[in-house]
Design an enzyme around this catalytic site. Structure first.
Site, PDB file in Angstrom:
ATOM      1  N   ASP A   1       0.808  -1.221   0.000  1.00  0.00           N
ATOM      2  CA  ASP A   1       0.000   0.000   0.000  1.00  0.00           C
ATOM      3  C   ASP A   1       0.839   1.268   0.000  1.00  0.00           C
ATOM      4  O   ASP A   1       0.609   2.183  -0.798  1.00  0.00           O
ATOM      5  CB  ASP A   1      -0.946   0.019   1.209  1.00  0.00           C
TER       6      ASP A   1
ATOM      7  N   ASP B   1      -5.814   3.189  13.468  1.00  0.00           N
ATOM      8  CA  ASP B   1      -4.543   3.856  13.175  1.00  0.00           C
ATOM      9  C   ASP B   1      -4.710   5.198  12.470  1.00  0.00           C
ATOM     10  O   ASP B   1      -3.946   6.123  12.717  1.00  0.00           O
ATOM     11  CB  ASP B   1      -3.639   2.920  12.369  1.00  0.00           C
TER      12      ASP B   1
END
Ligand code: ARG
Length: 401
Positions: free
Chosen positions: A14, A123
């Site tokens: 990612d 997160d």
């Protein structure tokens, strides 16, 4: 001048794709920042990968000692276990990563930072609340969450651009690991009835494996671990050694369904051999060294501290104030704890302290008893008096009733 974006770079699919993705969409130079929090990956490889994915610059910060001393030690001092089980592994590294993001952004004159978090997890909150607190003028780009960078599109992008990432080798799990432990989710773990397959584990061996026990003595000074078996070590050394040693006995495997801040329940596997061993030892030393009311209050305060950190509020005034309390409360948590590591468990078998509140003379039932038992009689009577009076009243009321 070309704008700059500082990207929190992990080296995975990612964030590797995010380098080009963010660069194309903003026209900015992307500075990839990898923070070494003890994830055990080769940072030079990660740095080179960032450059070959198109980063204008790639920086690596070795933050292991800082993470150990300024994040893991406070978590240990608070006995931080979210929902009584999760030692905050990932939650703990985020504020440290954010502090380096903010520093690099300021050094490079960047007004934008970027991360690879999805919109479903904790997160994103930890990153963005941290940035808002430390660098209020810096804005955040979250390509995975906000600009349609799905996993399929990321693979497509990586293939089209010939990025040096093996997309087929990607494991079915989402893994985040550091010095304090390892977090594993997704894949078959999303079926909460299914037992974890053995391939999820990386920090721990099978606890059922037949292996002799190890016994170690951990020394603490004012709540901070300072030695193993009499060898003075830094927090980083202690945590690294215990991960290897306790990990070999399968200590610190956790399989739980957890309440995320964003309202979703999720199943996660954790491995935290050092964290669980240290917390077990530290809690027992507190039992020896903390006065009863302080110990009770500290348990509550520790739980609140843990929730704040889990919820992304590391930089809040309450967390900072609780830190001051934890330091004060830990002043006499000094001494040694002997721990036996065996069959997936860390078991305390002995404790000693030069400043113990445990008093043999008061505790013993043998000769040498200095406790005056005659005092107990009046104490018990007065202690129960309020309940006794109330019960009398209730009986009378019921009779009149
Ligand atoms: N659920 C944990 C937390 O919110 C871990 C998150 C990261 N986990 C992962 N496997 N990528 O702190």
């Amino acid at each position: 001048m070309t704008q700059r974006v500082v990207l929190a770079y992990s080296g995975g699919l990612d964030t590797s794709v995010a380098i080009g993705w963010v660069g194309e969409r903003t026209g900015a130079d992307v500075i990839a920042l990898a923070v070494d929090v003890g994830q055990g990956e080769d940072t030079e490889t990660i740095r080179k990968r960032a450059l070959s994915c198109g980063a204008a610059e790639a920086l690596v910060v070795d933050a292991r000692a800082e993470f150990a001393a300024d994040y893991c030690v406070p978590a240990l001092r608070a006995n931080a276990l979210y929902m009584d089980r999760y030692p905050l592994i990932s939650a703990l590294s985020r504020p440290l990563i954010v502090s380096h993001l903010a520093r690099v952004a300021s050094e490079y004159g960047a007004t934008v930072v970027s991360h690879g978090c999805t919109g479903k997890g904790n997160d994103q909150v930890r990153f963005e609340v941290g940035v808002a607190t430390l660098a209020p003028d810096v804005s955040v780009l979250a390509p995975v969450r906000d600009s349609g960078m799905t996993r399929d599109k990321a693979i497509e992008f990586a293939t089209a651009k010939g990025l040096p990432i093996d997309v087929t080798a990607k494991s079915p799990y989402s893994i985040d690991q550091n010095l304090w432990g390892r977090s594993i989710e997704t894949g078959h773990l999303e079926d909460i009835w299914e037992a974890p397959h053995s391939d999820v584990y990386g920090y721990t061996s099978d606890p059922a494996a037949d292996r002799g026990a190890d016994e170690i003595t951990i020394s603490f000074a004012d709540g901070i671990p300072i030695a193993i078996d009499g060898r003075s070590l830094t927090p980083l050394q202690i945590i690294s050694e215990l991960n290897a040693l306790a990990g070999a006995h399968g200590v610190g495997r956790i399989d739980m369904v957890e309440d995320r801040l964003v309202g979703i329940k999720s199943r996660e596997i954790y491995e935290a051999p050092a964290a669980i061993t240290l917390i077990t030892a530290h809690q027992e030393l507190e039992n020896v060294c903390l006065e009863r009311d302080l110990a009770r209050f500290k348990r509550m305060a520790g739980q609140r501290w843990t929730e704040l950190v889990y919820d992304g509020l590391w930089f809040s005034p309450l967390r900072r104030s609780l830190e001051a309390f934890m330091i004060e409360a830990s002043k006499h948590v000094t001494g040694d704890v002997r721990v036996r590591l065996e069959g997936g468990r860390a078991v305390v078998t002995g404790r000693r302290s030069p400043v113990a509140l445990y008093d043999y003379g008061l505790a013993t039932y043998d000769t040498g008893d200095v406790f005056d038992q005659a005092l107990a009689k009046g104490f018990v009577e007065l202690w129960g008096l309020p309940s006794k009076i109330a019960a009398d009243r209730d009986r009378k009321a019921a009779a009149v009733g």
